[in-house]
Scaffold this motif. Sequence first.
Motif: not given
Length: 297
Positions: A169-181
Amino acid sequence: MSASTVTAPHRRRAPVRPARILLHVFLAGTALAWLAPLLWAVFSALRPYSETSDKGYVSWPSTLNFDNFTNAFQQSDMLHYFGNTLIIAVPAVLLTLFLSSCVAFYVARFDFRLNLALLLVFTAGNLLPQQVIITPLYRLYLLTNLPGITASGKLYDSALGLVLIHLAFQSGFCAFVLSNYMRSLPHELTEAALVDGASVWRLYWQITLPLCKPAMAALATLLSIWIYNDFFWALVLISTGENMPITSALNNLSGQYFTDPNLVAAGALLTAIPTLLVYFALQRQFVSGLTLGSNKG
């Protein structure tokens, strides 16, 4: 008249506008309303229940002590449940950051047709309400046998099961933030490393990941707080009281016929201490991670 005798005129102070006064009153009231439950919990935890039952909750205290905190820590066996939470939270945070950073690196640094669709698949998992999938997930956990791996022999009623559900459940949000960075990092670094013969793993581990420390620290703070404060999944996927994390173990302070609310308030405040320690330890990195890109033109 010489220049030295000339005095600069006093600056007139700008008149205080009524709108600004109303804004400050609103902000102060909002802060007080936000802190009121916490302050009330501290006040209740410091009072003996005998005094509260005699005088009522809205009364001036005559005795304030830390007896409720000591009793809550001992009666709930809090140290044991802190250990259970540590076994769940630490692997979940580390695995989530590692796997989501791998996905973000692949999506952000390599161009292919389905990179956006892959990122959307990971992000869409956060849009699904947890209550929607609880019935099939509960059945799946009961049917998944893990003999010799978990104490229960199943994925159900195990710390591994909670680690996996938090990871999902938490991987999606983290992947989205890190990909943008990672997209904001200069591509010249990647191209220079590839020209020098760097492998994909070295490009990820030694070049890209060290540059993402502010974002990783901010996400680590958020994940630690979210996973530590989880109550829903632990309540549904854990049945043995000894395996419960700290949030669910507060139920040990409730009796069958009577519950001391002052004692429960003290226990709740004790459980909040680790999240505060994590935040204060990573406060500088957390704030710098939140303000990334705010000063770019």
